[in-house]
Design a protein around this motif. Structure first.
Motif, PDB file in Angstrom:
ATOM      1  N   SER A 256     -11.597  -9.368  -2.828  1.00 41.16           N
ATOM      2  CA  SER A 256     -10.370  -9.463  -3.621  1.00 41.16           C
ATOM      3  C   SER A 256      -9.609  -8.136  -3.603  1.00 41.16           C
ATOM      4  O   SER A 256      -8.376  -8.110  -3.571  1.00 41.16           O
ATOM      5  CB  SER A 256     -10.691  -9.864  -5.062  1.00 41.16           C
ATOM      6  OG  SER A 256     -11.519  -8.896  -5.695  1.00 41.16           O
ATOM      7  N   GLY A 257     -10.344  -7.016  -3.595  1.00 37.44           N
ATOM      8  CA  GLY A 257      -9.685  -5.716  -3.514  1.00 37.44           C
ATOM      9  C   GLY A 257      -8.973  -5.514  -2.195  1.00 37.44           C
ATOM     10  O   GLY A 257      -7.840  -5.025  -2.147  1.00 37.44           O
ATOM     11  N   ILE A 258      -9.609  -5.893  -1.091  1.00 42.77           N
ATOM     12  CA  ILE A 258      -8.991  -5.757   0.231  1.00 42.77           C
ATOM     13  C   ILE A 258      -7.776  -6.671   0.345  1.00 42.77           C
ATOM     14  O   ILE A 258      -6.723  -6.266   0.848  1.00 42.77           O
ATOM     15  CB  ILE A 258     -10.011  -6.074   1.339  1.00 42.77           C
ATOM     16  CG1 ILE A 258     -11.095  -4.990   1.370  1.00 42.77           C
ATOM     17  CG2 ILE A 258      -9.323  -6.168   2.701  1.00 42.77           C
ATOM     18  CD1 ILE A 258     -12.209  -5.265   2.361  1.00 42.77           C
ATOM     19  N   ALA A 259      -7.915  -7.915  -0.118  1.00 42.05           N
ATOM     20  CA  ALA A 259      -6.783  -8.852  -0.070  1.00 42.05           C
ATOM     21  C   ALA A 259      -5.606  -8.324  -0.872  1.00 42.05           C
ATOM     22  O   ALA A 259      -4.449  -8.399  -0.436  1.00 42.05           O
ATOM     23  CB  ALA A 259      -7.215 -10.223  -0.597  1.00 42.05           C
ATOM     24  N   GLY A 260      -5.872  -7.767  -2.052  1.00 43.14           N
ATOM     25  CA  GLY A 260      -4.801  -7.203  -2.872  1.00 43.14           C
ATOM     26  C   GLY A 260      -4.163  -5.988  -2.224  1.00 43.14           C
ATOM     27  O   GLY A 260      -2.941  -5.829  -2.256  1.00 43.14           O
ATOM     28  N   GLY A 261      -4.974  -5.110  -1.629  1.00 39.61           N
ATOM     29  CA  GLY A 261      -4.426  -3.928  -0.967  1.00 39.61           C
ATOM     30  C   GLY A 261      -3.536  -4.275   0.207  1.00 39.61           C
ATOM     31  O   GLY A 261      -2.456  -3.702   0.380  1.00 39.61           O
ATOM     32  N   ILE A 262      -3.966  -5.216   1.022  1.00 34.46           N
ATOM     33  CA  ILE A 262      -3.150  -5.662   2.161  1.00 34.46           C
ATOM     34  C   ILE A 262      -1.856  -6.304   1.667  1.00 34.46           C
ATOM     35  O   ILE A 262      -0.782  -6.084   2.242  1.00 34.46           O
ATOM     36  CB  ILE A 262      -3.951  -6.653   3.026  1.00 34.46           C
ATOM     37  CG1 ILE A 262      -5.140  -5.934   3.679  1.00 34.46           C
ATOM     38  CG2 ILE A 262      -3.063  -7.290   4.095  1.00 34.46           C
ATOM     39  CD1 ILE A 262      -6.075  -6.861   4.430  1.00 34.46           C
ATOM     40  N   ALA A 263      -1.949  -7.088   0.611  1.00 38.55           N
ATOM     41  CA  ALA A 263      -0.756  -7.734   0.055  1.00 38.55           C
ATOM     42  C   ALA A 263       0.247  -6.694  -0.426  1.00 38.55           C
ATOM     43  O   ALA A 263       1.454  -6.817  -0.185  1.00 38.55           O
ATOM     44  CB  ALA A 263      -1.153  -8.658  -1.094  1.00 38.55           C
ATOM     45  N   GLY A 264      -0.233  -5.655  -1.104  1.00 42.89           N
ATOM     46  CA  GLY A 264       0.663  -4.608  -1.577  1.00 42.89           C
ATOM     47  C   GLY A 264       1.341  -3.855  -0.448  1.00 42.89           C
ATOM     48  O   GLY A 264       2.544  -3.572  -0.508  1.00 42.89           O
ATOM     49  N   CYS A 265       0.593  -3.519   0.595  1.00 39.28           N
ATOM     50  CA  CYS A 265       1.168  -2.798   1.737  1.00 39.28           C
ATOM     51  C   CYS A 265       2.215  -3.642   2.457  1.00 39.28           C
ATOM     52  O   CYS A 265       3.274  -3.135   2.847  1.00 39.28           O
ATOM     53  CB  CYS A 265       0.058  -2.393   2.708  1.00 39.28           C
ATOM     54  SG  CYS A 265      -1.029  -1.091   2.086  1.00 39.28           S
ATOM     55  N   ALA A 266       1.921  -4.920   2.637  1.00 38.74           N
ATOM     56  CA  ALA A 266       2.889  -5.808   3.294  1.00 38.74           C
ATOM     57  C   ALA A 266       4.169  -5.919   2.473  1.00 38.74           C
ATOM     58  O   ALA A 266       5.284  -5.867   3.023  1.00 38.74           O
ATOM     59  CB  ALA A 266       2.269  -7.188   3.497  1.00 38.74           C
ATOM     60  N   ALA A 267       4.031  -6.042   1.171  1.00 42.13           N
ATOM     61  CA  ALA A 267       5.202  -6.182   0.305  1.00 42.13           C
ATOM     62  C   ALA A 267       6.058  -4.924   0.306  1.00 42.13           C
ATOM     63  O   ALA A 267       7.286  -4.988   0.401  1.00 42.13           O
ATOM     64  CB  ALA A 267       4.753  -6.512  -1.114  1.00 42.13           C
ATOM     65  N   LYS A 268       5.437  -3.758   0.217  1.00 39.90           N
ATOM     66  CA  LYS A 268       6.185  -2.501   0.187  1.00 39.90           C
ATOM     67  C   LYS A 268       6.862  -2.206   1.521  1.00 39.90           C
ATOM     68  O   LYS A 268       7.951  -1.615   1.558  1.00 39.90           O
ATOM     69  CB  LYS A 268       5.252  -1.348  -0.178  1.00 39.90           C
ATOM     70  CG  LYS A 268       4.990  -1.218  -1.668  1.00 39.90           C
ATOM     71  CD  LYS A 268       6.268  -0.795  -2.391  1.00 39.90           C
ATOM     72  CE  LYS A 268       6.000  -0.523  -3.856  1.00 39.90           C
ATOM     73  NZ  LYS A 268       7.242  -0.127  -4.576  1.00 39.90           N
ATOM     74  N   THR A 269       6.259  -2.601   2.606  1.00 38.35           N
ATOM     75  CA  THR A 269       6.872  -2.383   3.917  1.00 38.35           C
ATOM     76  C   THR A 269       8.128  -3.228   4.076  1.00 38.35           C
ATOM     77  O   THR A 269       9.130  -2.781   4.645  1.00 38.35           O
ATOM     78  CB  THR A 269       5.865  -2.711   5.032  1.00 38.35           C
ATOM     79  OG1 THR A 269       4.710  -1.874   4.879  1.00 38.35           O
ATOM     80  CG2 THR A 269       6.469  -2.477   6.401  1.00 38.35           C
ATOM     81  N   VAL A 270       8.094  -4.445   3.556  1.00 37.73           N
ATOM     82  CA  VAL A 270       9.251  -5.338   3.659  1.00 37.73           C
ATOM     83  C   VAL A 270      10.475  -4.745   2.968  1.00 37.73           C
ATOM     84  O   VAL A 270      11.602  -4.883   3.436  1.00 37.73           O
ATOM     85  CB  VAL A 270       8.906  -6.722   3.061  1.00 37.73           C
ATOM     86  CG1 VAL A 270      10.158  -7.561   2.874  1.00 37.73           C
ATOM     87  CG2 VAL A 270       7.919  -7.452   3.955  1.00 37.73           C
ATOM     88  N   VAL A 271      10.256  -4.055   1.854  1.00 41.26           N
ATOM     89  CA  VAL A 271      11.383  -3.565   1.044  1.00 41.26           C
ATOM     90  C   VAL A 271      11.467  -2.038   1.035  1.00 41.26           C
ATOM     91  O   VAL A 271      12.083  -1.461   0.137  1.00 41.26           O
ATOM     92  CB  VAL A 271      11.271  -4.083  -0.401  1.00 41.26           C
ATOM     93  CG1 VAL A 271      11.356  -5.598  -0.432  1.00 41.26           C
ATOM     94  CG2 VAL A 271       9.981  -3.598  -1.057  1.00 41.26           C
TER      95      VAL A 271
END
Length: 404
Positions: free
Chosen positions: A75-90
């Protein structure tokens, strides 16, 4: 009859108990076999069916305890990847929003205008190229991976304790779970947020700040000598003296500028975000909508070997729920975000005096009135809606593919 079907002489058990036999082969009762004896099937179809059931039970996902190390890591890895993807988009929108929020002298003229965002992005691109639009992004990723990982991980753990079963699902419990998860993530990652904001705030071309140089600069900043006030009573004087002499005002303390409004702001932001997302997810899974919004065969029921997992939403439905969550959370927490940004850049704006939350609030109101607390909100919507949508989408898909 028994000889032709069982392949040999009939078992003595059948002679002793003829009631166990019927007139058709399909309804034979299979004799009990010993541990090392081959199983005798009553029909040609039973053997492949049994092997299929065995394979299905072996391939069925095991139930993962939410408190187990495996669940925590995944769950920690999934959350970290999700955060990085979101911040890169914007990333570019985030850079411009910070410049507006902190009243950067070179970009203050664009704030409050509908055309301000594209013009500001054009100026940054002309001056510094594409790298200018992503300035501070490395620090963003450095911060966002642990921040998002801890936030989602904490939410799952807190939610598992606050909402022990589906009957406990209430808006208040969801809000509290999200708020506490946001506060936990802030505790662990706030200094990285200050570094990111300061990197994004720099606009000078003559001196390009690096992660190391900006950390050194923040650490070495000293506020001016404290201003001597004349409180009306001795208690106020004592409090003032303690706050100016005991509370650290330089060094590591500089990495926690704006910590109080950030922590307070996390209560409505994270709470509203998770509440809105979970509520919209429930709406999307209503029976009359499920056929259009969910992916077939992705639901998992609670059993002894697997945990309950609702059906995965289609990409557009998941992005929609995340976008609505971003809109709601940004609206309710934006004034505190403005105060936090102004406190974070206090060392490079004005006289370098480290302002308190109350002082920053007064200054913002005196400068622009109540509208000052919503400067850049349009950019906030443009940025936060796709960011939160991407974050929840990647996280939910990540959990699904990780089997949690």
């Amino acid at each position: 009859m028994s000889e032709s079907i069982l392949g040999g002489h009939a078992s003595p058990a059948f002679h002793e108990h003829p009631r166990n036999m019927t007139t058709t082969a399909q309804t034979f009762t299979t004799p009990t076999t010993h541990k090392h004896e081959p199983r005798i099937f009553t029909s040609d179809d039973e053997a492949p069916i049994a092997s299929k059931d065995k394979m299905r039970s072996m391939s069925q996902p095991k139930k993962v305890d939410k408190h187990s190390p495996e669940y925590l890591v995944k769950s920690g890895i999934a959350g970290g990847i999700a955060g990085c993807a979101a911040k890169t988009v914007v990333g570019p929108l985030d850079r411009v929003k910070i410049l507006f929020q902190t009243s950067n002298p070179n970009f203050a003229k664009y704030a409050g205008k509908w055309t301000g965002l594209p013009i500001a992005m054009r100026d940054i691109y002309i001056t510094n190229g594409i790298t200018g639009l992503f300035k501070g992004h490395s620090a963003t990723l450095l911060r966002i991976f642990p921040y998002a990982g801890i936030k989602f991980l904490a939410y799952e753990q807190i939610r598992a304790r606050v909402i022990k079963h589906r009957g406990h699902e209430t808006p208040l419990r969801r809000f509290v779970s999200g708020s506490l998860a946001g506060m936990v993530s802030v505790f662990f990652t706030y200094p990285l947020e200050v570094i990111r904001v300061r990197l994004a705030f720099e606009t000078r071309q003559s001196h390009r700040s690096t992660l190391r140089s900006i950390c050194k600069k923040i650490y070495n900043e000293h506020p001016p000598l404290p201003t001597h006030h004349h409180p009306a009573n001795s208690v106020a004087a004592a409090v003032e003296t303690v706050s100016e002499t005991v509370v650290p005002r330089h060094g590591l303390a500089n990495f926690f500028r704006g910590f109080t409004p950030t922590l307070i702001g996390m209560l409505p932001y994270a709470g509203a975000s998770f509440l809105a997302h979970d509520t919209m997810s429930d709406i999307m899974r209503l029976p009359f909508l499920a056929q259009y919004t969910t992916l077939p065969h992705t639901q998992r029921e609670e059993s002894s070997t697997s945990s309950h997992k609702p059906a995965q939403l289609r990409y557009w439905a998941e992005l929609t729920t995340g976008g609505i969550a971003g809109f709601v959370s940004q609206t309710v927490s934006y004034p505190l975000e403005i105060i936090r940004r102004r406190m974070q850049v206090g060392g490079v704006v004005g006289d370098g005096h480290r302002l308190s939350m109350t002082e920053v609030t007064k200054r913002i109101y005196l400068e622009r009135g109540w509208r000052g607390f919503f400067v850049g909100l349009t950019i906030g919507y443009v940025k936060v809606i796709p960011m939160v949508a991407t974050s929840f989408y990647v996280y939910e898909r990540g959990k699904y593919y990780f089997g949690i």
